[in-house]
Each structure stands twice: as C-alpha cells, then as structure tokens.
Design a protein around this motif. Structure first.
Motif, mmCIF file in Angstrom:
data_model
loop_
_atom_site.group_PDB
_atom_site.id
_atom_site.type_symbol
_atom_site.label_atom_id
_atom_site.label_comp_id
_atom_site.label_asym_id
_atom_site.label_seq_id
_atom_site.Cartn_x
_atom_site.Cartn_y
_atom_site.Cartn_z
ATOM 1 N N GLY A 225 -22.667 -0.183 112.581
ATOM 2 C CA GLY A 225 -21.264 -0.209 112.210
ATOM 3 C C GLY A 225 -20.551 -1.518 112.453
ATOM 4 N N ALA A 226 -21.301 -2.621 112.634
ATOM 5 C CA ALA A 226 -20.684 -3.907 112.939
ATOM 6 C C ALA A 226 -20.517 -4.782 111.703
ATOM 7 C CB ALA A 226 -21.513 -4.655 113.985
ATOM 8 N N GLY A 227 -20.486 -4.201 110.528
ATOM 9 C CA GLY A 227 -20.222 -4.960 109.322
ATOM 10 C C GLY A 227 -21.461 -5.623 108.752
ATOM 11 N N GLY A 228 -21.286 -6.182 107.553
ATOM 12 C CA GLY A 228 -22.373 -6.880 106.903
ATOM 13 C C GLY A 228 -23.177 -5.983 105.980
ATOM 14 N N ILE A 229 -24.258 -6.525 105.488
ATOM 15 C CA ILE A 229 -25.071 -5.815 104.507
ATOM 16 C C ILE A 229 -25.819 -4.644 105.126
ATOM 17 C CG2 ILE A 229 -27.213 -7.137 104.779
ATOM 18 C CD1 ILE A 229 -27.343 -7.236 101.692
ATOM 19 N N GLY A 230 -25.899 -4.598 106.438
ATOM 20 C CA GLY A 230 -26.552 -3.466 107.090
ATOM 21 C C GLY A 230 -25.862 -2.144 106.822
ATOM 22 N N LEU A 231 -24.553 -2.178 106.566
ATOM 23 C CA LEU A 231 -23.832 -0.943 106.227
ATOM 24 C C LEU A 231 -24.367 -0.338 104.941
ATOM 25 C CD1 LEU A 231 -20.132 -1.904 107.075
ATOM 26 C CD2 LEU A 231 -21.541 -0.180 108.221
ATOM 27 N N GLN A 232 -24.563 -1.187 103.909
ATOM 28 C CA GLN A 232 -25.115 -0.688 102.651
ATOM 29 C C GLN A 232 -26.553 -0.213 102.829
ATOM 30 O OE1 GLN A 232 -22.750 -2.949 102.703
ATOM 31 N NE2 GLN A 232 -21.423 -1.703 101.400
ATOM 32 N N LEU A 233 -27.299 -0.901 103.673
ATOM 33 C CA LEU A 233 -28.672 -0.491 103.930
ATOM 34 C C LEU A 233 -28.709 0.877 104.597
ATOM 35 C CD1 LEU A 233 -31.694 -1.085 103.952
ATOM 36 C CD2 LEU A 233 -31.366 -2.312 106.115
ATOM 37 N N GLN A 234 -27.845 1.094 105.597
ATOM 38 C CA GLN A 234 -27.792 2.376 106.277
ATOM 39 C C GLN A 234 -27.374 3.494 105.327
ATOM 40 O OE1 GLN A 234 -28.698 3.033 109.411
ATOM 41 N NE2 GLN A 234 -28.233 5.203 109.168
ATOM 42 N N ALA A 235 -26.357 3.229 104.498
ATOM 43 C CA ALA A 235 -25.897 4.244 103.552
ATOM 44 C C ALA A 235 -26.985 4.586 102.530
ATOM 45 C CB ALA A 235 -24.635 3.754 102.840
ATOM 46 N N SER A 236 -27.708 3.583 102.059
ATOM 47 C CA SER A 236 -28.773 3.833 101.081
ATOM 48 C C SER A 236 -29.930 4.595 101.711
ATOM 49 C CB SER A 236 -29.265 2.509 100.498
ATOM 50 O OG SER A 236 -28.220 1.831 99.819
ATOM 51 N N LEU A 237 -30.253 4.292 102.953
ATOM 52 C CA LEU A 237 -31.317 5.026 103.637
ATOM 53 C C LEU A 237 -30.921 6.481 103.875
ATOM 54 C CD1 LEU A 237 -32.468 2.367 106.263
ATOM 55 C CD2 LEU A 237 -33.792 3.207 104.322
ATOM 56 N N ASN A 238 -29.659 6.706 104.218
ATOM 57 C CA ASN A 238 -29.208 8.077 104.485
ATOM 58 C C ASN A 238 -29.244 8.942 103.231
ATOM 59 O OD1 ASN A 238 -28.757 7.485 107.174
ATOM 60 N ND2 ASN A 238 -26.593 7.011 106.887
ATOM 61 N N THR A 239 -29.015 8.331 102.075
ATOM 62 C CA THR A 239 -29.022 9.084 100.816
ATOM 63 C C THR A 239 -30.361 8.993 100.084
ATOM 64 O OG1 THR A 239 -28.100 7.170 99.646
ATOM 65 C CG2 THR A 239 -26.541 8.791 100.522
#
Length: 271
Positions: A225-239
């Motif tokens: 949750g600290a910003g950056g492209i990791g947010l999109q990576l986490q969201a894509s992995l969750n879905t």
C-alpha cells in the motif's frame, strides 16, 4: 608441517593425523546439520504441490500470454510514481546520510566515545530493517500512499549510503588535510577544501548506485500500500488477471533495465 619417516625417506604431509580427524569431524557435523535441516523442511513442505509446480507454472504462463497491451494506459502514472519514490527517497536519504557519515567517520567525528557509536547505531538500525517493513510501519503511522513509500525508501537508504560514505571519509589522503590545517584553515575550511573534494566521486557513485537499487525496491512497495506500480500488480494478482500481471512485470523489467543503463553511464562518467 609434519614429517613421516618411510623406507624411501621423509614424506611430507599437509596435516597431522589429529588435524585430519578434526577436519573430518567438522565435515560430519556439517552433514548432520544439513540432514537435520532437510528433515525439518520436508516435514513442513507439501511435496504434492512441489511436484505439480511445473504444470501450474505452464498453465499460468499460458494464461498470461500474450500480455494485455491495452492495460498500458493505466500503468504510466504508477510507473512514474515508482520512479519518483525511488528518486525522492534517494535524495532525502543522501541529505540525512551525509551528516551521519561525518559523525561516524573516526577522523571527522566530534567524539569517538559518544557521537560515533550513536551514528553507527543509526547506520545499523536503518540498514537492518527491510524497506517493506519500514513501509508497513509508516503506512500505519501516516497512512497509505506515495509519501509513505518515499519515507520508507529514504530511511532504508540512510544506513547504506552513510556506511559507504564514512568508509570513504576514513580512507582520504590525510596530507591534504594537514596542509590546509598548517595554513591556519578552520575546521569547516578543512572539511570543504580537504575532505569534500576527495569524497565527491565516491559520493556521486554511491548516490547513483543506491538510486538503482531503490528503483527495484520501490516496484514492490505497492504490495503493502505504499504507492507505485506494485498497487496495480497486487490488484491484478488478486483478480487473477494474468495478462495484466505479465504486462506489469515487463514494465518493471524495462524500468529496471533503463535504471541499470543510466546508472552505468553515470558511474562511467564519474570514474
């Protein structure tokens, strides 16, 4: 080196019998420790999933190809945030690391008894905790977002930069410092004209090297949750959006390659 008498004359051996026994005993202890660790690991491992891993990896690869190129429009801002996290975090770390390095160096510290141990403690403390842990702590304090990622990268980088910099300070040519001191130069003049010019190339190299490392670390800060492209990576992995995941990984790889190329060029220009 022991000598053994034989019919053909003295024979030289590398180790005595006692030394060889100790050596073999050490190898047996190492083998026993390895087998014990392997048994403990095996007990907590579900080997069915391990043997089935090639099939699962092949299935995920099939689902992830080709990448979803249309998703690229959603990644420009996150990758820009990632670069900003790494850059601003590195700059903030350098600002804080410079005074810590001068306080930790044995030839510039005001006190080797009180100040230097405190500076070394700061260096060790900031280096011993991973940036993800810093991000988790800062998110709990200041909330999620890019600012928490910048602070996490900055704190994590202080110890790294300060350690390399204070080692460079301790390795300077003391004759230049003595020459400026002999002409009546003050403490600040000695530092500005005798020490800083000598450590400037090392400082620039450390800054670029740490920025290159921070590019890599900032790509995963979004997972907490600290910003950056990791947010999109986490969201894509969750879905389970595997085509988006493959595209994000390609973007991260491209960003890391570019940062490596830039840092190599800058270091080459400095050296």
């Amino acid at each position: 080196m022991p000598v053994i008498e034989t019919t053909a004359g003295p024979a030289w051996r590398k180790r005595t019998t006692g030394q060889s026994m100790v050596r073999w005993f050490g190898w047996l202890l190492g083998l026993a420790a390895f087998l014990w660790c392997w048994v403990r690991i095996s007990e907590s491992t579900t080997w069915f999933f391990v043997w089935d891993a090639p099939r699962i990896a092949s299935d995920i690869f099939t689902r992830a190809t080709p990448p979803r190129w249309s998703y690229m429009d959603s990644l420009w801002l996150p990758i820009w945030d990632t670069i900003n996290i790494a850059t601003l975090g590195t700059m903030a770390a350098l600002v804080m690391a410079v005074p810590v390095a001068f306080l930790a160096a044995s030839n510039t510290t005001p006190s080797r008894v009180f100040v230097r141990p405190l500076a070394l403690l700061i260096i060790v403390a900031t280096r011993s905790i991973n940036s993800l842990i810093w991000a988790l702590l800062l998110i709990a304090i200041i909330g999620p977002g890019v600012f928490a990622g910048i602070c996490a990268i900055a704190i994590r980088s202080i110890g790294f930069c300060a350690k390399l910099l204070y080692e460079a300070i301790e390795e300077i040519d003391r004759s230049q410092v003595e020459a400026i001191t002999a002409t009546g130069g003050s403490r600040w003049q000695v530092m500005a004209f005798g020490i800083v010019p000598q450590i400037a190339p090392a400082f620039a190299g450390i800054a670029v090297f740490r920025w290159d490392i921070n590019i890599r670390e900032s790509t995963v800060l979004g997972l907490v949750g600290a910003g950056g492209i990791g947010l999109q990576l986490q969201a894509s992995l969750n879905t389970l959006a595997w085509p988006q995941v493959s595209l994000i990984l390609l973007v991260i790889l491209f960003a890391v390659v570019i940062s490596e190329w830039v840092s190599a060029k800058v270091r080459g220009a400095i050296i």
